[in-house]
Design a protein around this motif. Structure first.
Motif, PDB file in Angstrom:
ATOM      1  N   UNK A  36       0.790  -1.078   0.068  1.00  0.00           N
ATOM      2  CA  UNK A  36      -0.105   0.168   0.000  1.00  0.00           C
ATOM      3  C   UNK A  36       0.723   1.019   0.257  1.00  0.00           C
ATOM      4  N   UNK A  37       2.176   1.095  -0.675  1.00  0.00           N
ATOM      5  CA  UNK A  37       3.005   2.388  -0.588  1.00  0.00           C
ATOM      6  C   UNK A  37       2.758   3.239  -1.700  1.00  0.00           C
ATOM      7  N   UNK A  38       1.807   3.034  -2.307  1.00  0.00           N
ATOM      8  CA  UNK A  38       1.114   4.070  -3.528  1.00  0.00           C
ATOM      9  C   UNK A  38       0.366   5.324  -2.811  1.00  0.00           C
ATOM     10  N   UNK A  39      -0.257   5.150  -1.675  1.00  0.00           N
ATOM     11  CA  UNK A  39      -1.239   5.831  -1.051  1.00  0.00           C
ATOM     12  C   UNK A  39      -0.296   6.297   0.642  1.00  0.00           C
ATOM     13  N   UNK A  40       0.495   5.486   0.936  1.00  0.00           N
ATOM     14  CA  UNK A  40       1.075   5.737   2.204  1.00  0.00           C
ATOM     15  C   UNK A  40       2.615   5.718   2.029  1.00  0.00           C
ATOM     16  N   UNK A  41       3.239   6.650   2.703  1.00  0.00           N
ATOM     17  CA  UNK A  41       4.679   6.859   2.040  1.00  0.00           C
ATOM     18  C   UNK A  41       5.661   6.237   2.759  1.00  0.00           C
ATOM     19  N   UNK A  42       5.509   5.415   3.921  1.00  0.00           N
ATOM     20  CA  UNK A  42       6.353   4.656   4.653  1.00  0.00           C
ATOM     21  C   UNK A  42       5.704   3.630   5.302  1.00  0.00           C
ATOM     22  N   UNK A  43       6.824   2.835   6.091  1.00  0.00           N
ATOM     23  CA  UNK A  43       6.146   1.735   6.911  1.00  0.00           C
ATOM     24  C   UNK A  43       5.247   2.294   8.103  1.00  0.00           C
ATOM     25  N   UNK A  44       5.819   3.431   8.641  1.00  0.00           N
ATOM     26  CA  UNK A  44       5.274   3.812   9.908  1.00  0.00           C
ATOM     27  C   UNK A  44       3.968   4.380   9.497  1.00  0.00           C
ATOM     28  N   UNK A  45       3.480   4.874   8.310  1.00  0.00           N
ATOM     29  CA  UNK A  45       2.208   5.250   8.003  1.00  0.00           C
ATOM     30  C   UNK A  45       1.379   3.895   7.762  1.00  0.00           C
TER      31      UNK A  45
ATOM     32  N   UNK B 150      -2.349 -13.067  -4.480  1.00  0.00           N
ATOM     33  CA  UNK B 150      -1.979 -11.870  -4.257  1.00  0.00           C
ATOM     34  C   UNK B 150      -0.282 -11.844  -3.856  1.00  0.00           C
ATOM     35  N   UNK B 151       0.420 -10.672  -3.827  1.00  0.00           N
ATOM     36  CA  UNK B 151       1.736 -10.553  -3.739  1.00  0.00           C
ATOM     37  C   UNK B 151       2.182  -9.295  -3.254  1.00  0.00           C
ATOM     38  N   UNK B 152       3.024  -9.209  -2.189  1.00  0.00           N
ATOM     39  CA  UNK B 152       3.877  -8.036  -1.886  1.00  0.00           C
ATOM     40  C   UNK B 152       5.361  -8.534  -1.706  1.00  0.00           C
ATOM     41  N   UNK B 153       6.208  -7.619  -1.285  1.00  0.00           N
ATOM     42  CA  UNK B 153       7.557  -8.068  -1.097  1.00  0.00           C
ATOM     43  C   UNK B 153       7.588  -9.159   0.002  1.00  0.00           C
ATOM     44  N   UNK B 154       7.120  -8.934   1.258  1.00  0.00           N
ATOM     45  CA  UNK B 154       7.273  -9.781   2.394  1.00  0.00           C
ATOM     46  C   UNK B 154       6.500 -11.339   1.903  1.00  0.00           C
ATOM     47  N   UNK B 155       5.424 -11.279   1.307  1.00  0.00           N
ATOM     48  CA  UNK B 155       4.912 -12.522   1.152  1.00  0.00           C
ATOM     49  C   UNK B 155       5.538 -13.271  -0.284  1.00  0.00           C
ATOM     50  N   UNK B 156       6.027 -12.521  -1.082  1.00  0.00           N
ATOM     51  CA  UNK B 156       6.969 -13.389  -2.247  1.00  0.00           C
ATOM     52  C   UNK B 156       8.270 -13.667  -1.664  1.00  0.00           C
TER      53      UNK B 156
ATOM     54  N   UNK C  99       4.406  -7.037  -8.579  1.00  0.00           N
ATOM     55  CA  UNK C  99       3.736  -6.838  -7.243  1.00  0.00           C
ATOM     56  C   UNK C  99       3.170  -5.436  -7.270  1.00  0.00           C
ATOM     57  N   UNK C 100       2.058  -4.891  -7.020  1.00  0.00           N
ATOM     58  CA  UNK C 100       1.629  -3.626  -7.221  1.00  0.00           C
ATOM     59  C   UNK C 100       1.431  -2.830  -5.751  1.00  0.00           C
ATOM     60  N   UNK C 101       1.225  -1.633  -6.037  1.00  0.00           N
ATOM     61  CA  UNK C 101       0.815  -0.621  -4.963  1.00  0.00           C
ATOM     62  C   UNK C 101       2.168  -0.696  -4.129  1.00  0.00           C
ATOM     63  N   UNK C 102       3.380  -0.280  -4.708  1.00  0.00           N
ATOM     64  CA  UNK C 102       4.487  -0.203  -4.109  1.00  0.00           C
ATOM     65  C   UNK C 102       5.032   1.148  -4.159  1.00  0.00           C
ATOM     66  N   UNK C 103       4.440   1.956  -4.742  1.00  0.00           N
ATOM     67  CA  UNK C 103       4.675   3.442  -4.837  1.00  0.00           C
ATOM     68  C   UNK C 103       5.887   3.625  -5.568  1.00  0.00           C
ATOM     69  N   UNK C 104       6.946   4.672  -5.319  1.00  0.00           N
ATOM     70  CA  UNK C 104       8.185   5.052  -5.827  1.00  0.00           C
ATOM     71  C   UNK C 104       9.242   4.055  -5.548  1.00  0.00           C
ATOM     72  N   UNK C 105       9.139   3.073  -4.868  1.00  0.00           N
ATOM     73  CA  UNK C 105      10.108   2.105  -4.722  1.00  0.00           C
ATOM     74  C   UNK C 105       9.714   0.766  -5.320  1.00  0.00           C
TER      75      UNK C 105
END
Length: 581
Positions: A304-313, A450-456, A479-485
């Motif tokens: 969800x880093x497309x809408x949230x800028x970092x892990x703290x958010x 589905x997939x994100x870096x942790x689950x992959x 893997x989608x919704x990962x924002x600028x990274x």
């Protein structure tokens, strides 16, 4: 009309109950509830058959199971035919009660009056009681069903209303309009756009939660593992002798949670729902709709880093599930994840930790792959109790889900030993680390949902752990919704495949293509790339051998199950000596 039991704790292990307007009744506490403190629990007269009433018991350490009571007109029902107490777990005859898992796709009955009241609508045509359906394709002949016409971003449910629905079992429509000559039930709802339509569905869900369901609701959120943990929680409660509802699939957004609440039957004692998000405020809305008494945060990861800028958010967004917790609720946190343990819990709300760290209420003592990577041995500890069991499914990461599920189950008085027995029968959720053996003998880990870096990364570890006579093949979609990274995350996953010496890597999507080009891997012999899953499947099947092991994973929009289906459909030559083995 709302009534309450007024319980009083007496000496000699008895509880005195009084339903307002009725005589007092004394009952013996079961031995396991000797230290339990009773408290008033709201009862709606029309909520269950008039002879049944519920009282919930709580302790400082557990939310115990429901006692099913009858009024004084049927006092013998407090006991079974042998005279022993018929409460969760086992009676004195050592008979184990089985929990009834409710089918979330079978909605309970709603009257037209309830429908109208729940959506603030007007009854323009009366109709018989029926279940709620939001998709005309799910209508069943002979079943009384009300079609709730939802207006979505791309489709308008009202466009599918026609007299043809009569023969499919439709007895009424909930919406802002019907077709000409409609002569079945119709509850009119104001507004004709997506917002009003979804809001009406949410209003019905809130009505269901506040007026129809008086059980305990467990809400689960986290970056990964929600569906699996939900499944494990429901499984761990199997011997309580109660009705447990588990939300369908990954119904974890506002529409899915709303449909889940609408679908909870009146006789359900515990409901387990997952809650997902893509941005701020979404978990808070779901929690306010569902009002969970037990709130679980599994982990925080790169999603969800497309809408949230970092892990703290991301952590703060997940932590919204705790915001409205009140006294008597329980908040369960992963004690190994600093981003989770740092989340604030309201004053007076009980906080429970699970994980490997000392001091966790339920602690993971050990976890290891077993059975050639096809199972996971887990050792859990709570206080002086310890259990050692094997989850019959690949993926070392399952220990986290099992530990969280055990934490929830023990709140209801389930022993760790019983949790171990239950989770030893765990079957993966479809397309989540699901080991499938095709008719052609090929083994596939179908993790395509589905997939994100942790689950992959966890899925690659799973593939690496499985014993294999051929080569290990990782087939990965973007893997989608990962924002600028986004590209950086894809590069890390591709590098990890190389570090793990995965024999063949198939990639689908533009992000993995860019990552492979950046790492100068696009021309490597063991790298195959295609724009989408369908094209990649045609390339992969040319490289498949009978003794290879496959992992297939990607974000939902990539539809990586197309690769799974192509591999399953292959006709592969198996050497005769292998057939004799």
């Amino acid at each position: 009309m709302m009534k309450r039991f007024q319980p009083k704790n007496l000496h000699n292990n008895k509880i005195r109950l009084q339903l307002e307007g009725h005589e007092e009744i004394d009952i013996h506490k079961p031995a396991r509830f000797v230290n339990t403190v009773a408290y008033a629990f709201p009862i709606v007269d029309d909520d269950v058959p008039s002879t049944y009433r519920k009282i919930k018991l709580m302790t400082s350490t557990s939310i115990c199971s429901f006692l099913r009571l009858r009024t004084l007109s049927e006092p013998k029902s407090l006991f079974n035919s042998s005279g022993s107490h018929s409460i969760a777990t086992k009676n004195t005859n050592n008979h184990t009660y089985q929990t009834n898992l409710q089918n979330p796709l079978i909605s309970p009955i709603w009257t037209v009056t309830e429908i109208a009241e729940s959506v603030n609508g007007k009854i323009l045509k009366w109709g018989p009681p029926g279940t709620i359906c939001t998709d005309t394709r799910d209508l069943k002949p002979g079943k009384n069903q009300w079609f709730f016409a939802v207006t979505g971003e791309h489709l308008d449910g009202h466009d599918f209303i026609s007299p043809e629905l009569y023969s499919k079992g439709c007895v009424g429509v909930v919406g802002n309009r019907v077709c000409d000559n409609w002569d079945k039930g119709f509850v009119h709802v104001e507004g004709n756009d997506n917002v009003n339509s979804i809001n009406s569905l949410i209003n019905m869900a809130c009505y269901a939660r506040n007026n129809r369901f008086n059980g305990v609701l467990v809400g689960v959120t986290g970056s990964v593992g929600k569906s699996t943990t939900k499944r494990m929680i429901a499984l761990s409660l199997e011997n309580l002798g109660i009705n447990v509802f588990e939300s369908y699939g990954n119904w974890n957004n506002r529409t899915g949670v709303a449909l889940s609440l609408i679908g909870i039957d009146r006789n359900v004692d515990i409901a387990v729902l997952e809650m997902g998000m893509s941005g701020k405020g979404e978990i808070l809305e779901l929690a306010r709709m569902a009002k969970p008494q037990i709130r679980v945060v599994l982990n925080v990861g790169s999603s969800h880093l497309e809408s949230l800028t970092n892990l703290e958010e991301v952590a703060m967004a997940k932590g919204e599930i705790f915001w409205d917790a009140k006294s008597g609720d329980v908040c369960i946190l992963n004690g190994d994840d600093p981003l989770v343990t740092s989340l604030p819990v309201p004053h007076g709300v009980r906080k429970v930790l699970f994980g490997q760290q000392m001091g966790c209420d339920v602690r993971l003592v050990a976890a290891e792959n077993t059975d050639g990577g096809l199972g996971v041995r887990v050792v859990l500890e709570k206080g002086k109790e310890m259990v050692d069991f094997v989850i019959p499914s690949p993926g070392l990461h399952l220990f986290l889900n099992a530990c969280a599920a055990a934490t929830v189950a023990t709140l209801f008085g389930v022993s760790l030993a019983q949790v171990g027995i239950s989770l030893s029968k765990f079957v993966p959720v479809h397309m989540r680390s699901e080991l499938q053996v095709a008719r052609n003998g090929i083994r596939i880990v179908n993790d395509a949902y589905n997939a994100n870096p942790i689950s992959t990364r966890a899925a690659i570890d799973l593939l690496k752990s499985i014993a294999c006579d051929g080569i290990r093949v990782a087939i990965l979609g973007d893997m989608l919704e990962l924002g600028s990274s986004e590209i950086e995350f894809h590069e890390k996953i591709l590098s990890y495949c190389c570090d793990c010496r995965i024999g063949l890597v198939g990639l689908a999507g533009k992000s993995f293509l860019t990552a492979a080009e950046n790492l100068n891997l696009i021309k490597a012999d063991n790298i195959i790339h295609a724009d989408d899953a369908e094209i990649l499947a045609r390339k992969i099947v040319k490289r498949v051998k009978f003794n290879d092991v496959f992992l297939v994973k990607g974000s939902r929009v990539m539809k990586m199950e197309k690769v799974v289906n192509a591999i399953k459909a292959m006709n592969i030559h198996i050497p005769s000596q292998e057939l004799r083995r």
